[in-house]
Design a protein around this motif. Structure first.
Motif, PDB file in Angstrom:
ATOM      1  N   ILE A  87      67.062  33.224  13.434  1.00 13.03           N
ATOM      2  CA  ILE A  87      67.782  33.754  14.589  1.00 13.03           C
ATOM      3  C   ILE A  87      69.293  33.645  14.391  1.00 13.03           C
ATOM      4  O   ILE A  87      70.040  34.589  14.649  1.00 13.03           O
ATOM      5  N   VAL A  88      69.753  32.498  13.918  1.00 11.86           N
ATOM      6  CA  VAL A  88      71.190  32.300  13.670  1.00 11.86           C
ATOM      7  C   VAL A  88      71.688  33.288  12.620  1.00 11.86           C
ATOM      8  O   VAL A  88      72.799  33.837  12.739  1.00 11.86           O
ATOM      9  N   LYS A  89      70.890  33.529  11.603  1.00 17.64           N
ATOM     10  CA  LYS A  89      71.258  34.499  10.569  1.00 17.64           C
ATOM     11  C   LYS A  89      71.421  35.892  11.168  1.00 17.64           C
ATOM     12  O   LYS A  89      72.380  36.605  10.870  1.00 17.64           O
ATOM     13  N   TYR A  90      70.493  36.277  12.033  1.00 13.94           N
ATOM     14  CA  TYR A  90      70.587  37.596  12.662  1.00 13.94           C
ATOM     15  C   TYR A  90      71.772  37.675  13.625  1.00 13.94           C
ATOM     16  O   TYR A  90      72.416  38.721  13.745  1.00 13.94           O
ATOM     17  N   GLN A  91      72.071  36.594  14.311  1.00 13.46           N
ATOM     18  CA  GLN A  91      73.233  36.574  15.201  1.00 13.46           C
ATOM     19  C   GLN A  91      74.520  36.874  14.435  1.00 13.46           C
ATOM     20  O   GLN A  91      75.406  37.585  14.923  1.00 13.46           O
ATOM     21  N   GLU A  92      74.618  36.335  13.215  1.00 11.81           N
ATOM     22  CA  GLU A  92      75.810  36.526  12.406  1.00 11.81           C
ATOM     23  C   GLU A  92      76.018  37.997  12.038  1.00 11.81           C
ATOM     24  O   GLU A  92      77.154  38.434  11.824  1.00 11.81           O
ATOM     25  N   SER A  93      74.944  38.783  11.998  1.00 11.41           N
ATOM     26  CA  SER A  93      75.045  40.196  11.642  1.00 11.41           C
ATOM     27  C   SER A  93      75.928  40.967  12.606  1.00 11.41           C
ATOM     28  O   SER A  93      76.512  41.994  12.243  1.00 11.41           O
ATOM     29  N   PHE A  94      76.027  40.498  13.848  1.00 10.95           N
ATOM     30  CA  PHE A  94      76.904  41.146  14.813  1.00 10.95           C
ATOM     31  C   PHE A  94      78.154  40.324  15.091  1.00 10.95           C
ATOM     32  O   PHE A  94      79.223  40.875  15.359  1.00 10.95           O
ATOM     33  N   SER A  95      78.041  39.015  14.997  1.00  7.80           N
ATOM     34  CA  SER A  95      79.230  38.181  15.165  1.00  7.80           C
ATOM     35  C   SER A  95      80.274  38.504  14.102  1.00  7.80           C
ATOM     36  O   SER A  95      81.477  38.363  14.336  1.00  7.80           O
ATOM     37  N   VAL A  96      79.818  38.959  12.941  1.00  7.15           N
ATOM     38  CA  VAL A  96      80.743  39.291  11.857  1.00  7.15           C
ATOM     39  C   VAL A  96      81.665  40.454  12.254  1.00  7.15           C
ATOM     40  O   VAL A  96      82.790  40.545  11.770  1.00  7.15           O
ATOM     41  N   ILE A  97      81.206  41.311  13.156  1.00  8.00           N
ATOM     42  CA  ILE A  97      82.064  42.394  13.669  1.00  8.00           C
ATOM     43  C   ILE A  97      83.205  41.793  14.475  1.00  8.00           C
ATOM     44  O   ILE A  97      84.362  42.183  14.336  1.00  8.00           O
ATOM     45  N   GLU A  98      82.860  40.841  15.303  1.00  5.73           N
ATOM     46  CA  GLU A  98      83.849  40.173  16.152  1.00  5.73           C
ATOM     47  C   GLU A  98      84.812  39.340  15.323  1.00  5.73           C
ATOM     48  O   GLU A  98      86.015  39.278  15.613  1.00  5.73           O
ATOM     49  N   LYS A  99      84.304  38.705  14.272  1.00  7.87           N
ATOM     50  CA  LYS A  99      85.143  37.866  13.418  1.00  7.87           C
ATOM     51  C   LYS A  99      86.060  38.676  12.523  1.00  7.87           C
ATOM     52  O   LYS A  99      87.101  38.172  12.080  1.00  7.87           O
TER      53      LYS A  99
END
Length: 307
Positions: free
Chosen positions: A125-137
């Protein structure tokens, strides 16, 4: 980093009309090494990322989740790129998660007992969250252009973006409750801050009803609605050109501080801003921008160094 399929295009000087540039933005197939994303350069400082699984309605398979992280990490380091436009190929923006492809990870996580299964599932789940958080980062502003359906994971994706545009036929759906889970990769955390209406967010998340373009505009999910995809992509490209013509120090600093202020108090954000600008105000870009304003020159005529 060098992306393939670059084309050149000048804003306002228009060696190539905007619509012609738009028509050349879609390659029709993924850009190696990616299998789900097509990367192009409609202008020297603008990167276009296209979700490219049209035959699967841009459903999010296993490869997509890791490729998003790789792609946006590369963009974050790309000194040529100042703005990103993200769109979907084919008839719709995205149908959300590819259940057939993802079922193994979600339904049968590894582990010998409850603790180990839970531990491994949390990591997924954390790995998948990063897939969109990376846009924000990513410090580069991301303009997302949505046409047709934007379902499930699509809402997670767009709420992590900075500017949202859509077509008149676009619709949005927080679909997860219909498949037996709570949205877990960003919608429930970001959507309330995007539209600022808790009652509406609760309604959308708990009923999985569709929200159409006019309501999305009125509640603030999107800032502009266009009659069709081609017009929207032209509008996104024009907006990206406006942003890219500004100082990258100013633009990227603005994005970073906007996100910080969303998650912190006013005083904390002011303190962070003061620390940020005590160094960033020393940029040559400030003098160049001020001089252009005094001389009534367009910022498109000013050359800012890469960042």
């Amino acid at each position: 980093m060098t992306f393939l399929f670059r084309t050149s295009f000048r804003k306002q000087g228009l060696l190539i009309p905007v619509l012609n540039a738009v028509r050349g933005m879609s390659t029709g197939s993924p850009t190696p090494p990616f299998t789900t994303l097509s990367i192009s350069r409609p202008a020297d400082t603008i990167t276009h990322v296209e979700f490219c699984r049209p035959e699967k309605r841009n459903a999010m398979n296993k490869a997509f989740w890791s490729e998003m992280v790789d792609c946006f990490n590369q963009i974050a380091e790309d000194k040529e790129c100042r703005v990103v436009v993200f769109s979907g190929a084919g008839k719709i923006f995205t149908a959300g998660i590819d259940l057939m492809d993802m079922a193994g990870d979600i339904m049968q996580p590894e582990g010998d007992d409850t603790a180990r299964i839970s531990w491994n599932l949390r990591q997924i789940i954390v790995k998948y969250q990063e897939s969109f958080s990376v846009i924000e980062k990513c410090p580069k502003p991301v303009i997302v252009a949505i046409h047709g359906a934007c379902i499930g994971g699509g809402v997670d994706l767009i709420t992590a973006s900075d500017i949202r545009l859509c077509t008149q036929d676009a619709w949005f759906q927080v679909k997860e409750v219909d498949i037996g889970l709570a949205a877990d990769v960003g919608t429930l955390q970001r959507l309330p801050k995007v539209i600022g209406n808790r009652s509406l967010v609760n309604e959308l998340a708990l009923t999985a009803r569709k929200m159409y373009a006019d309501e999305a505009k009125s509640c603030g999910l999107v800032s502009r609605v266009f009659p069709d995809k081609e017009t929207m992509m032209a509008g996104a490209l024009e907006m990206a050109g406006e942003i890219a013509s500004r100082s990258p120090v100013a633009v990227q600093g603005t994005k970073i501080n906007l996100i910080f202020s969303r998650d912190h108090s006013v005083q904390e954000s002011l303190n962070y801003m003061a620390t940020w600008n005590m160094s960033m105000l020393q940029t040559h870009d400030l003098m160049k921008s001020a001089q252009a304003a005094m001389e009534k020159k367009s910022l498109k005529d000013i050359i800012f160094s890469k960042l």
